[in-house]
Design an enzyme around this catalytic site. Sequence first.
Site, PDB file in Angstrom:
ATOM      1  N   PRO A   2     -11.872  27.546 -37.705  1.00 43.48           N
ATOM      2  CA  PRO A   2     -12.982  26.576 -37.802  1.00 43.48           C
ATOM      3  C   PRO A   2     -12.697  25.537 -38.889  1.00 43.48           C
ATOM      4  O   PRO A   2     -12.342  25.879 -40.000  1.00 43.48           O
ATOM      5  CB  PRO A   2     -14.183  27.453 -38.199  1.00 43.48           C
ATOM      6  CG  PRO A   2     -13.774  28.857 -37.926  1.00 43.48           C
ATOM      7  CD  PRO A   2     -12.286  28.908 -38.046  1.00 43.48           C
ATOM      8  N   GLU A   3     -12.827  24.263 -38.523  1.00 37.58           N
ATOM      9  CA  GLU A   3     -12.611  23.174 -39.475  1.00 37.58           C
ATOM     10  C   GLU A   3     -13.967  22.601 -39.890  1.00 37.58           C
ATOM     11  O   GLU A   3     -15.002  23.012 -39.375  1.00 37.58           O
ATOM     12  CB  GLU A   3     -11.731  22.091 -38.823  1.00 37.58           C
ATOM     13  CG  GLU A   3     -10.309  22.544 -38.519  1.00 37.58           C
ATOM     14  CD  GLU A   3      -9.451  22.696 -39.774  1.00 37.58           C
ATOM     15  OE1 GLU A   3      -9.904  22.296 -40.871  1.00 37.58           O
ATOM     16  OE2 GLU A   3      -8.334  23.234 -39.648  1.00 37.58           O
ATOM     17  N   HIS A  94     -17.235  43.487 -34.009  1.00 33.76           N
ATOM     18  CA  HIS A  94     -16.782  42.360 -34.830  1.00 33.76           C
ATOM     19  C   HIS A  94     -17.921  41.678 -35.584  1.00 33.76           C
ATOM     20  O   HIS A  94     -17.719  40.621 -36.177  1.00 33.76           O
ATOM     21  CB  HIS A  94     -16.046  41.344 -33.974  1.00 33.76           C
ATOM     22  CG  HIS A  94     -14.825  41.915 -33.320  1.00 33.76           C
ATOM     23  ND1 HIS A  94     -13.845  42.571 -34.035  1.00 33.76           N
ATOM     24  CD2 HIS A  94     -14.428  41.953 -32.027  1.00 33.76           C
ATOM     25  CE1 HIS A  94     -12.907  42.989 -33.209  1.00 33.76           C
ATOM     26  NE2 HIS A  94     -13.234  42.631 -31.978  1.00 33.76           N
ATOM     27  N   ARG A 112     -11.113  38.778 -37.218  1.00 35.41           N
ATOM     28  CA  ARG A 112      -9.989  38.954 -38.150  1.00 35.41           C
ATOM     29  C   ARG A 112     -10.445  39.243 -39.579  1.00 35.41           C
ATOM     30  O   ARG A 112      -9.625  39.565 -40.430  1.00 35.41           O
ATOM     31  CB  ARG A 112      -9.076  37.735 -38.089  1.00 35.41           C
ATOM     32  CG  ARG A 112      -8.429  37.618 -36.697  1.00 35.41           C
ATOM     33  CD  ARG A 112      -7.501  36.452 -36.605  1.00 35.41           C
ATOM     34  NE  ARG A 112      -6.351  36.582 -37.489  1.00 35.41           N
ATOM     35  CZ  ARG A 112      -5.416  35.660 -37.611  1.00 35.41           C
ATOM     36  NH1 ARG A 112      -5.491  34.544 -36.935  1.00 35.41           N
ATOM     37  NH2 ARG A 112      -4.397  35.845 -38.429  1.00 35.41           N
ATOM     38  N   ARG A 156       0.837  12.266 -56.824  1.00 31.80           N
ATOM     39  CA  ARG A 156       1.562  13.248 -56.003  1.00 31.80           C
ATOM     40  C   ARG A 156       2.901  12.686 -55.553  1.00 31.80           C
ATOM     41  O   ARG A 156       3.015  11.498 -55.309  1.00 31.80           O
ATOM     42  CB  ARG A 156       0.778  13.612 -54.734  1.00 31.80           C
ATOM     43  CG  ARG A 156      -0.690  13.804 -54.920  1.00 31.80           C
ATOM     44  CD  ARG A 156      -0.973  15.212 -55.401  1.00 31.80           C
ATOM     45  NE  ARG A 156      -2.321  15.251 -55.925  1.00 31.80           N
ATOM     46  CZ  ARG A 156      -3.299  15.988 -55.405  1.00 31.80           C
ATOM     47  NH1 ARG A 156      -3.056  16.733 -54.364  1.00 31.80           N
ATOM     48  NH2 ARG A 156      -4.490  15.975 -55.934  1.00 31.80           N
TER      49      ARG A 156
END
Length: 276
Positions: A2-3, A94, A112, A156
Site C-alpha cells: 500500500p502506497e 489474517h 504478512r 545528495r
Amino acid sequence: MPELPEVEVTRQSFCERIHGARVTAVRVGKPLRWPLGIAPDRLVSRTVGEAARRGKYLWLPLQAPGDAQGGLLMHLGMSGSLAFSEAPGEAGTHDHFDLVTTRGTLRLTDPRRFGAVVWSDSRSEGMAAKLLSGLGLEPFDPAFTGAHLHAALKRRRVAVKLALLSGDIVVGAGNIYACEALFSAGIDPRTRSDRLSRPRCDRLAAAVRDTLARALALGGSTLRDFRDAHGMEGRFQAQAQVYGRQGEPCAVCAAPIRRVVQGQRSTFFCSHCQRR
Ligand SMILES: [Zn+2]
C-alpha cells in the site's frame, strides 16, 4: 505494497464513520511488527477522534473519559488493509487487530504481518514521535516547493529517483509514482540529485504533486470500499506513461521505454524525453 494514495483512501473510507464512536472492546491477534504498547483493556470506553494521515501512517486519536489523550498509530506494512464495518463477522486467520466501537469495528487484516498498530500518548511522544520523525514533507504541503526540493537535493549525491524514494525529502513518491513524476518532469531518473537545476526542481515538485493527485482522484472515483484500495496501484498503472511499459513506444516520442534497476527497484523511463 500500500502506497500513500491507498492509505489516504483507506483513511477517507472510515474517518467520518468512526469519528465520535466509543471503543467497546479490543481484540489482538498474532504479533505485528511492533507490540501494541498498552493493555488492550485501557482502550475501552475511549472516544475516537478524527483520523489523520502522515506519510503512510494513520493516527487515530482516542480520548479517555477523564480527558486523557493518546491514540493508535497504524501502518499497513506490505500487505495490510484496514476495514471499518458494522458487521465484520468472525476474525479470520489474517485478522490481527479489531477496534470494536459503538458504530462498528475497525479491523486490520495483514497476511504478512509487517503492519503495525502502536499506542502513543500523543503524536509527538513515544513510538509515534519516533516513527514519524524522519519523514519528509507531505506532497500537498504548501512548503513542498521547487525551492525546498532543490535545497534538499543539493545535499545528495544519489540518483534523483533514489532521493525521491527515500521518503525523507517528500513522502508518497513510491516506485510507480516516482517513475511517472520523473517522466512528466522530463528528468532522467539516473541524474545525480545535486546536479538538478532550480527550474527542473520546480517541474519535479509539481509533477510529484500532480501524479499523487491523479492517483488519489482515481482512487476516489473507482473505489467502492476499502477492499478496492488494494487494486489502486494496478488501476493507476493501467494509465501509467512509463511504469511497467518496458519496450513499448513512449506516448510522446514513440521511442521504446527502457528499464533499469536502481536500488533493487525497477525504473522505467524514456531516454529521449527524459534528460540528465
Ligand atoms: Zn519519449
